[in-house]
Design a protein around this motif. Structure first.
Motif, PDB file in Angstrom:
ATOM      1  N   TYR A 224       0.797  -1.221   0.000  1.00 12.72           N
ATOM      2  CA  TYR A 224       0.000   0.000   0.000  1.00 12.72           C
ATOM      3  C   TYR A 224       0.834   1.278   0.000  1.00 12.72           C
ATOM      4  CZ  TYR A 224      -4.020  -2.961   0.890  1.00 12.72           C
ATOM      5  OH  TYR A 224      -5.004  -3.909   0.761  1.00 12.72           O
ATOM      6  N   ASN A 225       2.115   1.173   0.213  1.00 13.73           N
ATOM      7  CA  ASN A 225       2.955   2.364   0.326  1.00 13.73           C
ATOM      8  C   ASN A 225       3.186   2.990  -1.047  1.00 13.73           C
ATOM      9  OD1 ASN A 225       4.826   4.348   0.788  1.00 13.73           O
ATOM     10  ND2 ASN A 225       6.242   3.060   1.950  1.00 13.73           N
ATOM     11  N   THR A 226       2.424   4.057  -1.335  1.00 12.22           N
ATOM     12  CA  THR A 226       2.503   4.672  -2.660  1.00 12.22           C
ATOM     13  C   THR A 226       3.748   5.542  -2.842  1.00 12.22           C
ATOM     14  OG1 THR A 226       1.023   6.422  -1.855  1.00 12.22           O
ATOM     15  CG2 THR A 226       0.030   4.626  -3.129  1.00 12.22           C
ATOM     16  N   TYR A 227       4.620   5.575  -1.822  1.00 11.52           N
ATOM     17  CA  TYR A 227       5.949   6.157  -2.008  1.00 11.52           C
ATOM     18  C   TYR A 227       6.879   5.116  -2.634  1.00 11.52           C
ATOM     19  CZ  TYR A 227       4.827  10.250   0.857  1.00 11.52           C
ATOM     20  OH  TYR A 227       4.275  11.419   1.353  1.00 11.52           O
ATOM     21  N   ARG A 228       6.491   3.833  -2.529  1.00 18.17           N
ATOM     22  CA  ARG A 228       7.348   2.746  -3.024  1.00 18.17           C
ATOM     23  C   ARG A 228       6.739   1.988  -4.199  1.00 18.17           C
ATOM     24  NH1 ARG A 228      11.376   0.954   0.143  1.00 18.17           N
ATOM     25  NH2 ARG A 228      12.037   0.168  -1.894  1.00 18.17           N
ATOM     26  N   ILE A 229       5.428   2.045  -4.375  1.00 20.74           N
ATOM     27  CA  ILE A 229       4.788   1.304  -5.467  1.00 20.74           C
ATOM     28  C   ILE A 229       4.319   2.277  -6.549  1.00 20.74           C
ATOM     29  CG2 ILE A 229       4.004  -0.523  -3.912  1.00 20.74           C
ATOM     30  CD1 ILE A 229       1.147   0.665  -4.213  1.00 20.74           C
ATOM     31  N   ASN A 230       4.162   1.767  -7.744  1.00 24.20           N
ATOM     32  CA  ASN A 230       3.618   2.569  -8.841  1.00 24.20           C
ATOM     33  C   ASN A 230       2.098   2.407  -8.879  1.00 24.20           C
ATOM     34  OD1 ASN A 230       6.240   3.329  -9.724  1.00 24.20           O
ATOM     35  ND2 ASN A 230       6.432   1.379 -10.826  1.00 24.20           N
ATOM     36  N   GLY A 231       1.410   3.450  -9.291  1.00 21.69           N
ATOM     37  CA  GLY A 231      -0.031   3.369  -9.448  1.00 21.69           C
ATOM     38  C   GLY A 231      -0.785   3.287  -8.136  1.00 21.69           C
ATOM     39  N   LEU A 232      -1.965   2.690  -8.215  1.00 20.68           N
ATOM     40  CA  LEU A 232      -2.847   2.592  -7.059  1.00 20.68           C
ATOM     41  C   LEU A 232      -2.471   1.414  -6.167  1.00 20.68           C
ATOM     42  CD1 LEU A 232      -6.234   3.086  -8.954  1.00 20.68           C
ATOM     43  CD2 LEU A 232      -5.191   4.749  -7.405  1.00 20.68           C
ATOM     44  N   PRO A 233      -2.812   1.484  -4.880  1.00 20.62           N
ATOM     45  CA  PRO A 233      -2.660   0.312  -4.018  1.00 20.62           C
ATOM     46  C   PRO A 233      -3.640  -0.776  -4.450  1.00 20.62           C
ATOM     47  CG  PRO A 233      -3.805   2.069  -2.859  1.00 20.62           C
ATOM     48  CD  PRO A 233      -3.339   2.650  -4.149  1.00 20.62           C
ATOM     49  N   PRO A 234      -3.493  -1.996  -3.953  1.00 22.57           N
ATOM     50  CA  PRO A 234      -4.318  -3.107  -4.454  1.00 22.57           C
ATOM     51  C   PRO A 234      -5.794  -3.041  -4.083  1.00 22.57           C
ATOM     52  CG  PRO A 234      -2.952  -3.812  -2.610  1.00 22.57           C
ATOM     53  CD  PRO A 234      -2.479  -2.448  -2.993  1.00 22.57           C
ATOM     54  N   THR A 235      -6.127  -2.367  -2.982  1.00 26.38           N
ATOM     55  CA  THR A 235      -7.519  -2.288  -2.541  1.00 26.38           C
ATOM     56  C   THR A 235      -7.792  -0.888  -1.989  1.00 26.38           C
ATOM     57  OG1 THR A 235      -7.229  -2.847  -0.189  1.00 26.38           O
ATOM     58  CG2 THR A 235      -7.298  -4.689  -1.755  1.00 26.38           C
ATOM     59  N   PRO A 236      -9.050  -0.565  -1.761  1.00 28.66           N
ATOM     60  CA  PRO A 236      -9.347   0.685  -1.051  1.00 28.66           C
ATOM     61  C   PRO A 236      -8.715   0.672   0.349  1.00 28.66           C
ATOM     62  CG  PRO A 236     -11.327  -0.193  -2.092  1.00 28.66           C
ATOM     63  CD  PRO A 236     -10.289  -1.260  -2.191  1.00 28.66           C
ATOM     64  N   ILE A 237      -8.635   1.847   0.950  1.00 29.22           N
ATOM     65  CA  ILE A 237      -8.046   1.949   2.286  1.00 29.22           C
ATOM     66  C   ILE A 237      -9.062   2.454   3.310  1.00 29.22           C
ATOM     67  CG2 ILE A 237      -5.716   2.303   1.378  1.00 29.22           C
ATOM     68  CD1 ILE A 237      -6.054   5.311   2.031  1.00 29.22           C
ATOM     69  N   ALA A 238     -10.292   2.693   2.877  1.00 29.90           N
ATOM     70  CA  ALA A 238     -11.331   3.194   3.785  1.00 29.90           C
ATOM     71  C   ALA A 238     -12.659   3.186   3.045  1.00 29.90           C
ATOM     72  CB  ALA A 238     -10.994   4.612   4.268  1.00 29.90           C
ATOM     73  N   MET A 239     -13.706   3.601   3.755  1.00 25.75           N
ATOM     74  CA  MET A 239     -15.035   3.715   3.151  1.00 25.75           C
ATOM     75  C   MET A 239     -15.219   5.134   2.614  1.00 25.75           C
ATOM     76  SD  MET A 239     -15.942   0.666   3.818  1.00 25.75           S
ATOM     77  CE  MET A 239     -15.426  -0.599   4.979  1.00 25.75           C
ATOM     78  N   PRO A 240     -15.246   5.325   1.310  1.00 29.70           N
ATOM     79  CA  PRO A 240     -15.371   6.675   0.756  1.00 29.70           C
ATOM     80  C   PRO A 240     -16.816   7.156   0.689  1.00 29.70           C
ATOM     81  CG  PRO A 240     -15.090   5.108  -1.013  1.00 29.70           C
ATOM     82  CD  PRO A 240     -15.022   4.318   0.266  1.00 29.70           C
ATOM     83  N   SER A 241     -17.001   8.448   0.847  1.00 34.51           N
ATOM     84  CA  SER A 241     -18.314   9.069   0.680  1.00 34.51           C
ATOM     85  C   SER A 241     -18.641   9.172  -0.807  1.00 34.51           C
ATOM     86  CB  SER A 241     -18.301  10.464   1.297  1.00 34.51           C
ATOM     87  OG  SER A 241     -17.346  11.276   0.617  1.00 34.51           O
TER      88      SER A 241
END
Length: 337
Positions: free
Chosen positions: A271-288
């Motif tokens: 999930y560390n988007t400082y180290r991975i390219n693009g989006l993380p593999p899943t959501p990280i919370a419940m979005p409005s």
């Protein structure tokens, strides 16, 4: 003599009528002296048994008048099982509520930005809810569809509950509430995805959900969300890493102590988007829905960076030089001040 006798009889009749009227009025308006907010009627309870419980609790003085009332109006004392709010009511009004089955209304709120773990923790503590959830059948309750997804992502519950207040009656199943929240999210996401802007650097509604969850965690200001989204969209289009702190925090999980350190930014998690390219593999919370709409209809800007101004809002920059100056102004000067 006869006149006096008639007057005495009339006076006596008036007294009897007044006494009866007073008694009926007292019976009709007698308060249920409940000292608790909720009262539960179990399946099979009769009103006589309930009234005896009330008498034992000191809520009524005697059940005799209500037993007589039940003989005269048997349909009015047929009670329904459930949990009821009876404080401040008369005995007859309380009985009317029990007979009509007007149960207490309970509410459970999923707050935008909460994680799935936080939602479950709160749900376990919700009043009068039957918690029947386990991880093994979570995908079934949430209607998670593995089509187009692979591995753990196929049944990952994060992000799939729509932030809203849900009403329920006592002893409702937690799984039923989770299913309602999941179906609501599916509906909202599908609607937003159908109305998405052209040429987005995301290829599915699920990726929009992931992006929306990051936007949700980055700002609580609704008016900023489309601009925040534009930064992430611009960075994705330029193949730049998102470099967003909430993804680092999510990747750390329970190891996060409230303060992001340099080593946290360097640690390689999925999930560390400082180290991975693009989006993380899943959501990280419940979005409005505002965050989902921002992810699918971002503002049109040239911004590539943003920094918190310390008041809940952000300063947006088009270049790294401008961004570094903003960091100096809003972050470093504040730390040194």
């Amino acid at each position: 003599m006869i006149k006096k006798l008639i007057l005495l009889l009339l006076s006596g009749l008036v007294i009897v009528v007044l006494a009866a009227t007073h008694t009926i009025s007292e019976f009709k308006d007698a308060p249920l002296r409940s000292d608790t907010r909720y009262f539960e009627v179990k399946r099979g309870d009769s009103f006589v048994a309930i009234c005896q419980r009330w008498q034992g609790l000191g809520w009524v003085e005697s059940c005799l008048p209500y037993q007589v009332y039940g003989k005269v109006f048997p349909e009015r004392v047929k009670v329904k099982a459930g949990v009821y709010e009876l404080q401040g009511l008369s005995v007859l009004d309380a009985l009317s509520k029990l007979s009509a089955g007007v149960q207490a209304d309970f509410m459970f709120t999923i707050i935008e930005g909460q994680t799935f773990k936080q939602v479950l923790t709160n749900l376990k503590g919700a009043p009068f809810i039957h918690f029947d959830l386990n991880e093994a059948d979570m995908a079934k309750h949430m209607r998670l569809d593995p089509a187009g997804l692979s591995g753990d992502r196929a049944f990952h519950p994060e992000g799939w509950l729509f932030p809203e207040t849900y009403h329920y009656h006592a002893h409702s199943k937690a799984s039923a509430l989770i299913k309602r929240a999941s179906e609501r999210m599916h509906q909202q996401l599908a609607s937003a995805w159908q109305q998405r802007a052209a040429n987005l650097p995301i290829s599915s509604a699920y990726e929009a959900l992931i992006l929306a969850s990051i936007i949700e965690k980055e700002t609580g200001k609704a008016q900023e969300r489309p601009v925040i989204a534009s930064v992430f969209v611009n960075r994705l289009n330029r193949k730049m890493r998102l470099q967003t702190d909430p993804t680092v925090i999510y990747g750390l999980g329970e190891r996060f102590d409230g303060d992001i350190k340099r080593r946290d930014l360097r640690e390689h998690t999925p999930y560390n988007t400082y180290r991975i390219n693009g989006l993380p593999p899943t959501p990280i919370a419940m979005p409005s829905f505002d965050a989902i709409k921002a992810a699918t209809q971002p503002a049109q800007t040239d911004y590539l960076y943003f920094v918190s101004k310390g008041d809940g809002s952000h300063y947006f920059s088009k270049s790294l030089r401008e961004h570094n100056q903003a960091v100096q102004r809003y972050i470093l000067n504040k730390q040194n001040g």
